[in-house]
Every structure is written in structure tokens, then in C-alpha cells.
Design an enzyme around this catalytic site. Structure first.
Site, PDB file in Angstrom:
ATOM      1  N   ASN A  59       0.519   3.556   6.540  1.00 35.38           N
ATOM      2  CA  ASN A  59       1.675   4.274   6.006  1.00 35.38           C
ATOM      3  C   ASN A  59       1.114   5.330   5.059  1.00 35.38           C
ATOM      4  O   ASN A  59       0.765   5.039   3.917  1.00 35.38           O
ATOM      5  CB  ASN A  59       2.574   3.273   5.277  1.00 35.38           C
ATOM      6  CG  ASN A  59       3.814   3.928   4.702  1.00 35.38           C
ATOM      7  OD1 ASN A  59       3.957   5.147   4.739  1.00 35.38           O
ATOM      8  ND2 ASN A  59       4.692   3.117   4.156  1.00 35.38           N
ATOM      9  N   ARG A  76       3.392   4.432  10.446  1.00 36.57           N
ATOM     10  CA  ARG A  76       4.772   4.702  10.053  1.00 36.57           C
ATOM     11  C   ARG A  76       4.954   6.222  10.043  1.00 36.57           C
ATOM     12  O   ARG A  76       4.182   6.937   9.406  1.00 36.57           O
ATOM     13  CB  ARG A  76       5.046   4.160   8.654  1.00 36.57           C
ATOM     14  CG  ARG A  76       6.420   4.533   8.189  1.00 36.57           C
ATOM     15  CD  ARG A  76       6.633   4.240   6.739  1.00 36.57           C
ATOM     16  NE  ARG A  76       7.995   4.576   6.381  1.00 36.57           N
ATOM     17  CZ  ARG A  76       8.365   4.950   5.179  1.00 36.57           C
ATOM     18  NH1 ARG A  76       7.496   5.009   4.203  1.00 36.57           N
ATOM     19  NH2 ARG A  76       9.620   5.254   4.932  1.00 36.57           N
ATOM     20  N   HIS A 113      14.818   3.984   6.930  1.00 34.48           N
ATOM     21  CA  HIS A 113      14.592   2.533   6.799  1.00 34.48           C
ATOM     22  C   HIS A 113      14.862   1.800   8.121  1.00 34.48           C
ATOM     23  O   HIS A 113      15.138   0.601   8.113  1.00 34.48           O
ATOM     24  CB  HIS A 113      15.518   1.881   5.745  1.00 34.48           C
ATOM     25  CG  HIS A 113      15.288   2.293   4.337  1.00 34.48           C
ATOM     26  ND1 HIS A 113      16.329   2.553   3.468  1.00 34.48           N
ATOM     27  CD2 HIS A 113      14.148   2.475   3.633  1.00 34.48           C
ATOM     28  CE1 HIS A 113      15.835   2.889   2.290  1.00 34.48           C
ATOM     29  NE2 HIS A 113      14.514   2.858   2.356  1.00 34.48           N
ATOM     30  N   ARG A 148      17.571   8.585  -7.045  1.00 38.55           N
ATOM     31  CA  ARG A 148      18.355   9.472  -6.174  1.00 38.55           C
ATOM     32  C   ARG A 148      19.848   9.237  -6.361  1.00 38.55           C
ATOM     33  O   ARG A 148      20.285   8.092  -6.468  1.00 38.55           O
ATOM     34  CB  ARG A 148      17.994   9.221  -4.702  1.00 38.55           C
ATOM     35  CG  ARG A 148      16.655   9.803  -4.317  1.00 38.55           C
ATOM     36  CD  ARG A 148      16.260   9.418  -2.911  1.00 38.55           C
ATOM     37  NE  ARG A 148      15.136   8.496  -2.923  1.00 38.55           N
ATOM     38  CZ  ARG A 148      14.715   7.815  -1.865  1.00 38.55           C
ATOM     39  NH1 ARG A 148      15.318   7.941  -0.702  1.00 38.55           N
ATOM     40  NH2 ARG A 148      13.689   6.996  -1.967  1.00 38.55           N
ATOM     41  N   GLU A 208       8.027  -4.539   6.588  1.00 38.52           N
ATOM     42  CA  GLU A 208       7.908  -3.344   7.417  1.00 38.52           C
ATOM     43  C   GLU A 208       6.550  -3.269   8.115  1.00 38.52           C
ATOM     44  O   GLU A 208       6.456  -2.794   9.239  1.00 38.52           O
ATOM     45  CB  GLU A 208       8.180  -2.096   6.570  1.00 38.52           C
ATOM     46  CG  GLU A 208       9.685  -1.955   6.311  1.00 38.52           C
ATOM     47  CD  GLU A 208      10.058  -0.890   5.306  1.00 38.52           C
ATOM     48  OE1 GLU A 208       9.879  -1.130   4.099  1.00 38.52           O
ATOM     49  OE2 GLU A 208      10.530   0.175   5.719  1.00 38.52           O
TER      50      GLU A 208
END
Ligand code: ADP
Length: 401
Positions: A7, A95, A184, A245, A388
């Protein structure tokens, strides 16, 4: 098969070496501060490997190639390594954040795939170039080894047009592909599939709302195994209240800020992505700090918690309407897995819609999946840890099979 999962971020590379036969993690590592004066590599070898070392290396790491080289040297290093030779690695899974409309599933990387990831850079200008760096370095260091791209957006490509279109001039979609993509996806797909395994049902026979609450957060309506709506949009800024965010805001706030505060587009972008969300509301973006502050009577911390949970609840309710019948709600990721107060408050008042949680069980901590709804709840509510890296390793194995 041993799969190296990568990743790659703008100044970091997260990696794991997994054995897909046993699904055990062999090594987990993180290269940080790439391009800074002093770089940092931390790696941990896990039980089951011959060598359970924890290693930290600090040295300048000017670029991704150097970072990956260091990480791979460490995997095969005589003192700290877990492999005799890097040829033991059967595949590399990457990823990739944005696959745009080009990728509905994970794929083996070839020149065409590289070009398509490149073409999607305008949709994820910070992420896709970093992901491409990781892929190019891995291709150079593992010639002849299959490289697989696993996209954050791919799971959401089943979302129908009435849910992915924004009510903007249609040309924006046709010419610039402005639409909802969602993110996601690897995590939402993983926990939905784990949920089905637990329920001993095919995922195609279940409707599930997956609630991923980490630093970034999103909720997805999964109908018969397919994503049919999700809270993140063209970018990962839309939807829930996140660490820094904003999530959903009135789009006219942008013009207000420009006209009345003289802010330019970069300043507005930074504000919405980095200075908003929980941090904007109370100055803290880690939920643990927010709970501590609430205990000490910090009112803004309480407001931040309430705004986040209320937004979560609104979307859970919305997705109950989208799905009609819901078999399960699944909480996952840092906050979803660990924060019983957020889970409780995000479901508060949904009893009439058939969602009841057992507060005592909800307050338990578990590393394993935990059923937190009462026996008379119409909808099962679960906490299921996401993974993940394992999801990417599984996808990699499946694509190659
Ligand atoms: P990322 O989106 O970066 O992968 P994670 O899924 O690891 O994030 O979630 C990180 C967030 O989880 C932290 O910012 C923190 O708010 C929250 N978190 C982690 N542990 C706990 C805990 N024990 N209680 C409450 N919140 C927690």
C-alpha cells in the site's frame, strides 16, 4: 503461496507478507518519511516465522525504490529475514485507490492496466501516482512475478446510476467522469463477506449495511453482495464526519468562503480535508482524546461526537430505506471496532426500525466478531474487524487462480 501486499502512499509504503494458504501474516512493515532528511523503516515478524524480530532502520530514504529495496532486503536478510530468497514470493498485491469506471474487479497488472491507472490520476491526484510508484518499483524488483491491482473503488462499480449521478450538467459526467465512485471498497466487501460466513448464508442472500469508521469513514448499502450506494463520492471527502474531513456540507459554503473570506480554492480544499471533521469541531481528531475531553467537561468535544454519530445514524437510516429489508449492520475499522459509545449513539432511536443493541455486550472488547444486538432485534448488529491486507492477499490469490 506467499503474497507481498503493498500500500504505497505519497511518502510512505505499508507492506505485509502473508501466506495465503494459512492466511497468516509473516511480516508487517512500514516505510515512512520517504524523501525527508531522515527516513524510517519499521518491520515486525510474526509468530510462526523462524524469526520474530522487530526491526527499525533510520536512514535517508530518498525515493520509493530505495524504500522498497530496503524492505525486501530485510525480508531476506540473514539476521532478521523470514525468507531465504525473494523468489519465494509468488505474487505482489497492490492497493490502488482510484480505478475510475475502468475496473470492476481486481486485475493482473499489464501495460494497459498501468495506462488506465495513470488515466485516473485526475480523479485521485495524491493517491494514484503514489500507487503507481509502488507498482513500478515492485515490477522492477520482482521481474516475472505477477502483480495484481486491488482497487478501493472496484466494489462500488455496481452502484446504479440513480445513486452515482450528481444532479449537475450531464456533460460533466460525459467529459470529466464526475460521479460518485466510493472508497474503502476492499474493507466493505471483506466485512460483508465475513458477515455472510458467520451467518452461514451466501452473501447473495443477505442485505448488509457496512459501517467503516476509521480516520476516514464510509457507510455502504450492500444488497445481495453488491454495493448499491455508499457515502463517499467522487473523492473521499463526501459523506460522514471524519477525523479531519468535513463530509457532507452545503456546496454553497465554498462560494460563501471565496466571496466573504477571500479564500482561494486551495485554501478551501485544505480546510475541508485537513482542518474540518472532528478536528475542526473540537481541535482533536482521535476519538480516544475526544472521550477523555468529554469526561473533563469539554463541550465542543461532546458536540463533535454528537455531530459524527448523528451523521452516521442518518446514513444508516437512509440505507435501511435503500435496502428495504436489512439482515445485518456491521461496524468495523478503528472507531467502529473499538468505540462502543459511537456504536450506541449511531443507532440511538432506531428501535422502531428494528435495531436494538444490548448495551452490556456492546461495551465488551473483542478481537473476534461480536454480536451486539439483542435477541429480539430484527436486524443483527455485529462488530467485525476489517483486514484490508488479508483482503488484498485473498483477491490476489483469486485473480491468479
Ligand atoms: P485509518 O482510516 O487511518 O486506517 P483506523 O481504522 O486505524 O484508521 O482508525 C483510526 C482511528 O480509530 C483513530 O483515529 C481513533 O480515532 C480510532 N480508535 C482507535 N482505537 C480506538 C479506541 N480504543 N477507542 C476509540 N477510538 C479508537
Amino acid at each position: 503461496m506467499k503474497v507481498l501486499v503493498i500500500n504505497s502512499g505519497s511518502s510512505s509504503i505499508k507492506y505485509q507478507l502473508l501466506d495465503t494458504d494459512t492466511e497468516a501474516v509473516m511480516v508487517s512493515g512500514l516505510v515512512e518519511r520517504i524523501g525527508e532528511a531522515q527516513g524510517d523503516l519499521k518491520a515486525k515478524n510474526f509468530p510462526g516465522t523462524d524469526n520474530q524480530a522487530v526491526v527499525e532502520i533510520q536512514q535517508p530514504i530518498p525515493d520509493h525504490t530505495t524504500g522498497m529495496r530496503l524492505a525486501i532486503e530485510l525480508l531476506t536478510d540473514a539476521k532478521n529475514g523470514v525468507l531465504k530468497d525473494k523468489s519465494e514470493i509468488g505474487a505482489v498485491g497492490h492497493r490502488v485507490v482510484h480505478g475510475g469506471e475502468d475496473f470492476h474487479k481486481s486485475v493482473i497488472i499489464d501495460d494497459e492496466v498501468l495506462a488506465a491507472i495513470e488515466a485516473n490520476v485526475p480523479l485521485a491526484p495524491l493517491h494514484n501516482p503514489a500507487n503507481l510508484d509502488g507498482i513500478r518499483v515492485a515490477m522492477e524488483l520482482f521481474p516475472g512475478v505477477s502483480q495484481v491491482a486491488v482497487f478501493d473503488t472496484a466494489f462500488h462499480q455496481t452502484i446504479p446510476s440513480h445513486a452515482y449521478m450528481y444532479a449537475l450538467p450531464y456533460e460533466l459526467y460525459e467529459q470529466d467522469r464526475v460521479r460518485r465512485y466510493g472508497f474503502h471498497g476492499t474493507s466493505h466487501k471483506f466485512v460483508a463477506s465475513e458477515m455472510a460466513t458467520i451467518a452461514k448464508k451466501p452473501v447473495e442472500e443477505m442485505n448488509i449495511i457496512t459501517v467503516h469508521l476509521g480516520n476516514g469513514g464510509s457507510i455502504t448499502a450492500v444488497e445481495k453482495g453488491k454495493s448499491v450506494d455508499t457515502t463517499m463520492g467522487m473523492t473521499p471527502l463526501e459523506g460522514l464526519v471524519m477525523g479531519t474531513r468535513s463530509g457532507d456540507v452545503d456546496p454553497a459554503i465554498h462560494t460563501f468562503l471565496a466571496r466573504n473570506k477571500g479564500m482561494d480554492i486551495e485554501a478551501i480544499d485544505t480546510m475541508l480535508n485537513k482542518q474540518s471533521g472532528l478536528k475542526g469541531l473540537c481541535g482533536m481528531n482521535d476519538m480516544r482524546d475526544i472521550h477523555d475531553a468529554i469526561e473533563k467537561g469539554d463541550e465542543r468535544a461532546k458536540i463533535a461526537l454528537d455531530v459524527q454519530c448523528y451523521r452516521n445514524k442518518k446514513y444508516i437510516g437512509a440505507y435501511m430505506a435503500v435496502l428495504g429489508c436489512v439482515d445485518a449492520i456491521v461496524f468495523t475499522a478503528g472507531i467502529g471496532e473499538n468505540d462502543d459509545i459511537v456504536r450506541r449513539d449511531s443507532l440511538k432511536g432506531l428501535e422502531c426500525l428494528g435495531v436494538k443493541i444490548d448495551e452490556k455486550i456492546n461495551a465488551q472488547r473483542a478481537k473476534e466478531p461480536l454480536l451486539i444486538s439483542t435477541v429480539d432485534s430484527n436486524v443483527a448488529v455485529w462488530v467485525i474487524p476489517t483486514n484490508e491486507e488479508l483482503a488484498i492477499a485473498r483477491e490476489t490469490r483469486e485473480v491468479l487462480n
